[in-house]
Design a protein around this motif. Structure first.
Motif, mmCIF file in Angstrom:
data_model
loop_
_atom_site.group_PDB
_atom_site.id
_atom_site.type_symbol
_atom_site.label_atom_id
_atom_site.label_comp_id
_atom_site.label_asym_id
_atom_site.label_seq_id
_atom_site.Cartn_x
_atom_site.Cartn_y
_atom_site.Cartn_z
ATOM 1 N N VAL A 22 0.868 -1.178 0.000
ATOM 2 C CA VAL A 22 0.000 0.000 0.000
ATOM 3 C C VAL A 22 0.899 1.221 0.000
ATOM 4 N N TYR A 30 -4.592 6.551 -0.069
ATOM 5 C CA TYR A 30 -3.798 5.325 -0.170
ATOM 6 C C TYR A 30 -4.119 4.617 -1.469
ATOM 7 N N ARG A 31 -3.130 3.929 -2.012
ATOM 8 C CA ARG A 31 -3.272 3.253 -3.294
ATOM 9 C C ARG A 31 -2.726 1.837 -3.182
ATOM 10 N N ILE A 32 -3.469 0.896 -3.748
ATOM 11 C CA ILE A 32 -3.024 -0.493 -3.830
ATOM 12 C C ILE A 32 -2.854 -0.814 -5.303
#
Length: 72
Positions: A22, A30-32
């Protein structure tokens, strides 16, 4: 094999399928990033939406959001 203790009474074993990192963006979101094999398994591509659900056991479930899942 990965063992998860959901609570003190329940022990579940899972096969470890993939680990993703993450990352935090400059604006605090937040980015996955999904690896190709995960995207393929979930049948997702750019522009699709994912939904994160929590079941009665407190487990998180990730699904591709389908138009049939949305009530208009």
């Amino acid at each position: 094999m990965l063992t998860c203790m959901a609570d003190k009474k329940e022990k579940k074993d899972y096969n470890l399928w993939e680990v993703v990192k993450v990352s935090e963006t400059k604006n605090g979101q937040y980015r996955i990033t999904l690896k190709k094999k995960i995207a393929k398994e979930l049948n997702v591509k750019g522009g699709d939406y994912m939904v994160f659900l929590k079941n009665e056991k407190g487990e998180m479930v990730v699904k591709k959001l389908e138009l049939k899942d949305v009530k208009l």
